[in-house]
Design an enzyme around this catalytic site. Structure first.
Site, mmCIF file in Angstrom:
data_model
loop_
_atom_site.group_PDB
_atom_site.id
_atom_site.type_symbol
_atom_site.label_atom_id
_atom_site.label_comp_id
_atom_site.label_asym_id
_atom_site.label_seq_id
_atom_site.Cartn_x
_atom_site.Cartn_y
_atom_site.Cartn_z
ATOM 1 N N GLY A 1 20.582 -4.466 24.804
ATOM 2 C CA GLY A 1 20.285 -3.036 24.792
ATOM 3 C C GLY A 1 19.270 -2.678 23.720
ATOM 4 O O GLY A 1 18.879 -3.532 22.908
ATOM 5 N N GLY B 1 21.252 5.895 24.785
ATOM 6 C CA GLY B 1 20.195 6.791 24.296
ATOM 7 C C GLY B 1 18.833 6.147 24.367
ATOM 8 O O GLY B 1 18.673 5.010 23.961
ATOM 9 N N HIS B 2 17.880 6.855 24.944
ATOM 10 C CA HIS B 2 16.501 6.376 24.949
ATOM 11 C C HIS B 2 15.704 7.302 24.043
ATOM 12 O O HIS B 2 15.888 8.507 24.092
ATOM 13 C CB HIS B 2 15.851 6.569 26.321
ATOM 14 N N GLN C 1 21.676 0.374 28.462
ATOM 15 C CA GLN C 1 22.225 -0.799 27.748
ATOM 16 C C GLN C 1 21.451 -2.081 28.098
ATOM 17 O O GLN C 1 20.277 -2.004 28.403
ATOM 18 C CB GLN C 1 23.724 -0.936 28.030
ATOM 19 N N THR D 1 29.996 -3.399 27.821
ATOM 20 C CA THR D 1 30.224 -2.037 28.267
ATOM 21 C C THR D 1 31.091 -2.099 29.533
ATOM 22 O O THR D 1 31.490 -3.176 29.969
ATOM 23 C CB THR D 1 28.877 -1.304 28.467
ATOM 24 N N ARG E 1 23.679 3.968 13.683
ATOM 25 C CA ARG E 1 24.238 2.711 13.187
ATOM 26 C C ARG E 1 23.157 1.638 13.024
ATOM 27 O O ARG E 1 22.331 1.460 13.925
ATOM 28 C CB ARG E 1 25.254 2.161 14.197
#
Ligand code: GDP
Length: 387
Positions: free
Chosen positions: A17, A45-46, A181, A196, A260
């Site tokens: 990802g 998120g992109h 991902q 996931t 993160r």
């Protein structure tokens, strides 16, 4: 990449990802009629940078940033309606015209506050054990009131996306299926249990968009010029500090949604060759080549040593995934900026050698090389052309 033979194209992440799929989808959407998200949820998120502006998209396909391109959220997406409208309102505030261009599958599952509550509880082992004695309660009346409120905005977007896409494919439209991902996070083919909950690989694109597998013409795998991973789980080529910290800073390797820090490693050809096989990759896009511009010696993992043998295939066994010792091939770095290169011949020869070795090991041709965050910082042939 669209041509008379390639009308339906899947874009998948071929590592863990965050490979930069958003940027590739944004570039390819230029030549697309439709962009469809087929799995994942609001946690993906992109980030897309256009000029001086950045857009972070969680559920809406990044094709929405191209006027005239229609976007759909397929049945494979677990849709958080509240976040969807926050995202729509944000785009509208930023001057993006969403009206009449966004469709939501009438088969998509909804994520509601009580799902999140249950998941938060189950993050703690104790809460999981006491789950059925939890003092937290779901208020049915509140949930119904919320659904009625959201329904007013959601129902007008609801469509039989599978049927709409079937018609689009039959009419010869250029359809881009956007993955979230990465392949190594696939529930079946990834590094289980650190995965996931859906099939992120290209087979999931047909299922999650509601089209037939035979409708897919090509699959573009997006990889970074190195490797990253968020959270726990095997990462055979993980770098030590201070190099890991250096790459993290140079590549801004912090999660788009959570902030993160991402774990960083060398390019792992075993992983990407595996991803090429399970996705049927027809092409590769290598992103973030510029991040390695200052690195003196660059490693590529060409195999794994495990229990006295050299393995060239990615193992299914988690213990093996955790214990393998990468065998590296070392290449010279290019030690010059690549951000302004727009043609493969403009890249330093050491960078070209690195890319050549990569495509040889992965057995898949590199069609795009990205050298920066901006839309135009890309090298490739047939960029998003409509024919
Ligand atoms: P995605 O979910 O696969 O789209 O990946 P993310 O959006 O989480 O992370 C990709 C990040 O890398 C975004 O901030 C992009 O703008 C950035 N990015 C994409 N391609 C390049 C590139 O070639 N060079 C650099 N430096 N950054 C890039």
């Amino acid at each position: 990449m669209f041509s008379s033979n390639t009308r339906t194209l899947v874009v998948v992440g071929a590592q863990w990802g965050d490979e930069g799929k958003g940027k590739l989808v944004d570039v390819l959407a230029e030549g697309a009629d439709w962009v469809v998200r087929y799995q994942g949820g609001a946690n993906a998120g992109h980030t897309v940078h256009i000029g001086d502006r950045s857009f972070v998209l969680h559920q809406i396909p990044s094709g929405i940033l191209h006027p005239g391109v229609r976007c759909a959220i397929g049945n494979g997406v677990v849709l958080d309606p509240d976040t969807l409208f926050t995202e729509i309102d944000g785009l509208v505030r930023d001057g993006v015209d969403v009206e009449g261009r966004l469709y939501v599958s009438d088969r998509a599952h909804l994520v509601l506050p009580y799902h999140k509550l249950v998941e938060q509880g189950a993050a703690h082992a104790e809460a999981q054990l006491n789950r059925f004695r939890s003092s937290k309660r779901v208020n049915c009346a509140e949930t119904i009131a919320m659904l009625e409120r959201l329904g007013e905005r959601l129902l007008p977007l609801a469509e039989d996306v599978g049927l709409v896409m079937h018609r689009a494919v039959r009419s010869g439209a250029a359809v881009l299926l956007e993955g979230a991902q990465g392949s190594l996070l696939d529930i079946d083919h990834g590094t289980y249990p650190f995965v996931t909950s859906s099939n992120t690989t290209s087979g999931g694109a047909a299922v999650g968009a509601g089209i037939a597998p035979t409708d897919i013409d090509a699959v573009l795998g997006v990889v970074k010029a190195y490797t990253t991973r968020v959270g726990a789980g095997p990462l055979p080529t993980e770098m030590d500090d201070p190099l890991a910290g250096q790459i993290r800073t140079l590549g801004n390797e912090f999660g788009a949604t959570t902030g993160r820090p991402r774990r960083c490693g060398w390019f792992d050809a075993v992983v990407v060759r595996y991803a090429a096989r399970i996705n049927g990759l027809t092409d590769l896009a290598v992103t973030k080549l510029d991040v390695l511009d200052t690195i003196e010696k660059i490693a590529i993992c060409i195999g794994y040593e495990y229990e006295g043998e050299l393995h060239e295939e990615f193992p299914a066994d988690l213990t093996a995934q955790e214990r393998v010792v990468p065998r590296y091939e070392w290449l010279d770095g290019w030690r010059e900026p690549t951000a302004d290169c727009r043609h493969i011949d403009e890249l330093p020869s050491a960078a070209r050698r690195y890319l050549d070795r990569m495509q040889e090991l992965v057995e898949t041709p590199i069609t795009y090389v990205s050298v920066g965050t901006k839309r135009d910082q890309i090298i490739g042939k047939g960029l998003g052309t409509r024919d």
